[in-house]
Write an enzyme that holds these catalytic residues in place. Structure first.
Site, PDB file in Angstrom:
ATOM      1  CG  ASP A 164      -2.293   0.577   0.919  1.00 17.18           C
ATOM      2  OD1 ASP A 164      -2.346   1.808   0.784  1.00 17.18           O
ATOM      3  OD2 ASP A 164      -3.282  -0.167   0.838  1.00 17.18           O
ATOM      4  CG  HIS A 216      -5.438   3.552   0.884  1.00 18.89           C
ATOM      5  ND1 HIS A 216      -5.084   2.244   0.713  1.00 18.89           N
ATOM      6  CD2 HIS A 216      -6.711   3.667   0.416  1.00 18.89           C
ATOM      7  CE1 HIS A 216      -6.074   1.582   0.155  1.00 18.89           C
ATOM      8  NE2 HIS A 216      -7.085   2.418  -0.046  1.00 18.89           N
ATOM      9  CB  SER A 382      -9.441   0.159  -0.062  1.00 17.50           C
ATOM     10  OG  SER A 382      -8.640   0.332  -1.182  1.00 17.50           O
TER      11      SER A 382
END
Length: 727
Positions: A164, A216, A382
């Site tokens: 990520d 994220h 996600s």
């Protein structure tokens, strides 16, 4: 185990509005593959040394402006040291990429060149919203029955790898975080002041003029804690500036997480499960597929997001990568979200949230750079994927020996089916994983597989079965054995083994869909090499060859190049393939090496000219390539053949015209070019002893042609005077 089919809950008007808002926000951040890139992946023939790689790249740079100021930025892709990544000064358009690739592939030392594209906006979630005085979401755990599993498992001693954007310093995550890696190989996307990769997985922000940083990777890490609170986490940073990065870096990150050695780092201990909450429209890249295959073979599930655009998963990577564990998203009221991609690739669904009922997890207050630890709302597949990664961590805690396919089967069979997909049921999945006893596998009596097993070495060769006979496509079956063998059977081909631990077996495992099934067992060849033939459902045979000197490559036997390889002596003639047959300027090419003599042969084919060979290290081939190769002189219409007094020649047919060129070589004079249909060549070839070899090309100026020879003869020609020979 039979699972209940749930009735989808009815949405309220407020919930429908939340869904529509989420769709609008996600549409603004649609991921895409950039048409331009400044990087190319270049694969060299086996054992090409550093100096030869540099020479091949220099030669290509000399022949096209598109490759100016080329530098090698990665010495390998995955663990393939025959493959490098090169970078040029500025992004290349698709047309420029094609020119660069064609120029590179004209060198016999280069097997293949392909773009290394940049993926933009690859993070499969919408923009974050800071939530004050919050903690991790609880509704998500309740929806998938993960809130009452702690007496069974918590993920303790299991490591979740997170591919990520990297990590932030959040106090609730630090206790079980393992030092990670920064796999971003470009300073612009890395945004950390380092020119390449390093050991600092810190998220430096994915902001751009179009977006704020959403931290994220930190949110995903927190999502894993919702289901597996005591699991360890390790970041493999691959996403940077603007939520973007190079596709080859994504593949390297998955490979490194699975324990593979990649450029810039020593081999890493493998994690137990990998989460990749990314999605973009496009095919599964071959290197990314190799990385997923590598993880799968080591029993490590690669959990990926389905994507957020209410489209078919088959059109989105990495969801369309074979063997990935694909997760779609649900709302807080248990229905599929409007945004989640759908399709047969989806294995399970899990909480992804909507604007009105988001997934709250760990984050940071910073809009650009990191500021204070916080909790934030994000929605998307996600968020769904790491919930499943956490459940898998608990399953592996109670049963560490579970294979990826066992995990996939248990998750699906214990799930609650909702709108055509199984919603994960963590409690049932962990209980089932704990109860699974090691299965007892047996040979099927009097089957083709059993007969081959007993006739070709039995338990001493193959070991005990590690599976039952497994049905495959087209009526085939396979059975696996503990000594890394698999025996395949079809009614047309019978039963033949594949040695999975060998180079040919590993190649077959990766490319079996194209190759079909084994038509023979692996056979030993001269020079300590091996080969095995496979046949697909169309009846086309492909032979896979391996030697320590050349690596593992194929010969497509029904093709023109394959037929000529056999005709010209096969292994004893051209030798072993050093690349697979590849397309080249509306034709095809392939290279070979005879290990005994050391001679390297390059073969070109086009529909107009057929298949013909040249000495890949000879003066004729090098001159042909430097003068534009197939683009200018065309494809060969003869093999390179010897002439009197130690010379050699090849004739070429220009594409789309009748013009033919003859390239003639001698050690004393080098390589020169004739018009093969002209008076000079046809006069000279009949009496080489008299004239010697050309010392100039055939040159035409002001309507007069001229060429000079080593024995002092000069040929001239004009339309009015015809051919004249002087000395």
């Amino acid at each position: 185990m039979t699972s209940a089919q749930a009735t989808p809950p009815q949405e309220t008007p407020e919930q429908q509005a939340d869904q529509q808002t989420t769709l609008q926000e996600l549409a603004e951040q649609r991921p895409y593959i950039a048409e331009e890139t400044d990087r190319l992946i270049v694969s060299f023939t086996e054992n090409t040394d550093v100096e030869e790689k540099a020479q091949a790249l220099d030669n290509a740079e000399d022949r096209t402006d598109t490759l100016e100021h080329t530098q090698i930025v990665k010495e390998s892709v995955l663990d393939d040291e025959n493959t490098t990544v090169i970078q040029v000064d500025s992004p290349l358009s698709q047309e420029e990429q094609n020119i660069a690739i064609q120029t590179l592939e004209e060198d016999p030392r280069i097997v293949e060149a392909r773009p290394d594209p940049v993926i933009h906006n690859a993070l499969a979630s919408q923009k974050k919203h800071i939530v004050r005085d919050a903690s991790l979401s609880t509704w998500t755990a309740q929806q998938i029955n993960a809130h009452n599993v702690e007496h069974l498992a918590t993920g303790k001693n299991i490591v979740i790898g997170i591919v990520d954007s990297g990590a932030t310093q959040h106090p609730s995550l630090l206790a079980n975080r393992i030092r990670g890696l920064d796999l971003i190989s470009d300073e612009f996307y890395g945004r950390d002041g380092e020119p390449g990769r390093d050991w600092d997985e810190t998220d430096t922000g994915t902001y751009s003029k179009f977006r704020y940083s959403d931290w994220h990777g930190t949110h995903v890490e927190g999502d894993t804690k919702i289901t597996a609170p005591e699991a360890s986490t390790k970041h493999f940073r691959a996403i940077g500036n603007s939520g973007s990065g190079y596709l080859a870096d994504f593949a390297d990150a998955v490979f490194a997480a699975a324990g593979g050695k990649v450029s810039g780092f020593p081999e890493q201990p493998p994690v137990d499960v990998i989460n990749m909450s990314l999605a973009w429209k496009g095919k599964c890249d071959p290197y990314l597929q190799r990385a997923v295959n590598y993880a799968h073979a080591r029993g490590i599930p690669v959990v990926v997001a389905a994507g957020n655009f209410s489209e078919n998963t088959k059109n989105y990577a990495p969801a369309n990568c074979y063997r990935a564990m694909v997760v779609g998203a649900t709302t807080s009221w248990g229905a599929l979200t409007a945004y989640t991609n759908k399709g047969s690739e989806i294995d399970v669904i899990a909480p992804g949230g909507t604007v009105g009922a988001p997934v709250i997890s760990t984050s940071n207050t910073g809009l650009y750079r990191q500021e204070k630890p916080a909790y934030a709302a994000l929605n998307g597949t996600s968020m769904a994927a790491p919930h499943v990664a956490g459940v898998i961590a608990m399953m592996k805690e109670v049963n560490p020996e579970m294979s990826v396919e066992q995990i996939r089967r248990v998750l699906r069979e214990t799930g609650t089916w909702t709108q055509g997909y199984p919603l994960v049921h963590a409690h049932k999945a962990v209980l089932t994983a704990k109860s699974l006893a090691p299965p007892v596998y047996r040979l099927k009596e009097n089957s083709g597989i059993e007969n081959t097993y007993r006739a070709t070495g039995g338990i001493q060769t193959y070991g005990e079965p590690t599976s039952h006979e497994i049905p495959l496509a087209d009526g085939a079956v396979v059975q696996h054995f503990e000594n890394q063998y698999s025996i395949y059977w079809t009614s047309q081909l019978g039963a033949h083994p594949v040695k999975r631990s060998g180079a040919i077996g590993a190649y077959y495992t990766e490319h079996y869909q194209k190759l079909g099934y084994p038509a023979m067992s692996e056979q030993k060849l001269p020079d300590s090499g091996y080969y095995q033939r496979f046949r697909n459902k169309q009846g086309k045979s492909t032979a896979v060859y391996w030697s320590a000197h050349t690596g593992t490559y194929t010969v497509w036997e029904p093709g023109a190049i394959g037929v000529k390889h056999t005709h010209d002596g096969g292994i004893r003639g051209w030798g072993y393939p050093t690349m697979n047959e590849s397309t080249f300027n509306h034709g095809a090419k392939q290279t070979f090496k005879n290990i005994g003599t050391g001679r390297e042969t390059v073969v070109y084919w086009s529909e107009q000219t057929g298949a013909h060979s040249m000495n890949a290290r000879g003066g004729i081939f090098n001159t042909w390539a430097k003068r534009g190769g197939a683009l200018t002189l065309g494809f060969p219409i003869t093999d390179e053949s010897e002439l009197d007094f130690g010379g050699a020649h090849v004739i070429y047919q220009a594409t789309g015209s009748n013009h033919q060129s003859a390239l003639v070589w001698h050690t004393d004079t080098g390589t020169k070019v004739f018009n093969a249909r002209g008076a000079f060549y046809n006069t000279w070839i009949k009496d080489i002893r008299r004239y010697g070899y050309p010392v100039t090309d055939e040159i035409v100026r002001h309507g007069q042609a001229r060429i000079e020879f080593s024995r002092g003869y000069v040929f001239t020609w004009s339309e009015s005077g015809g051919l004249s020979i002087t000395r």
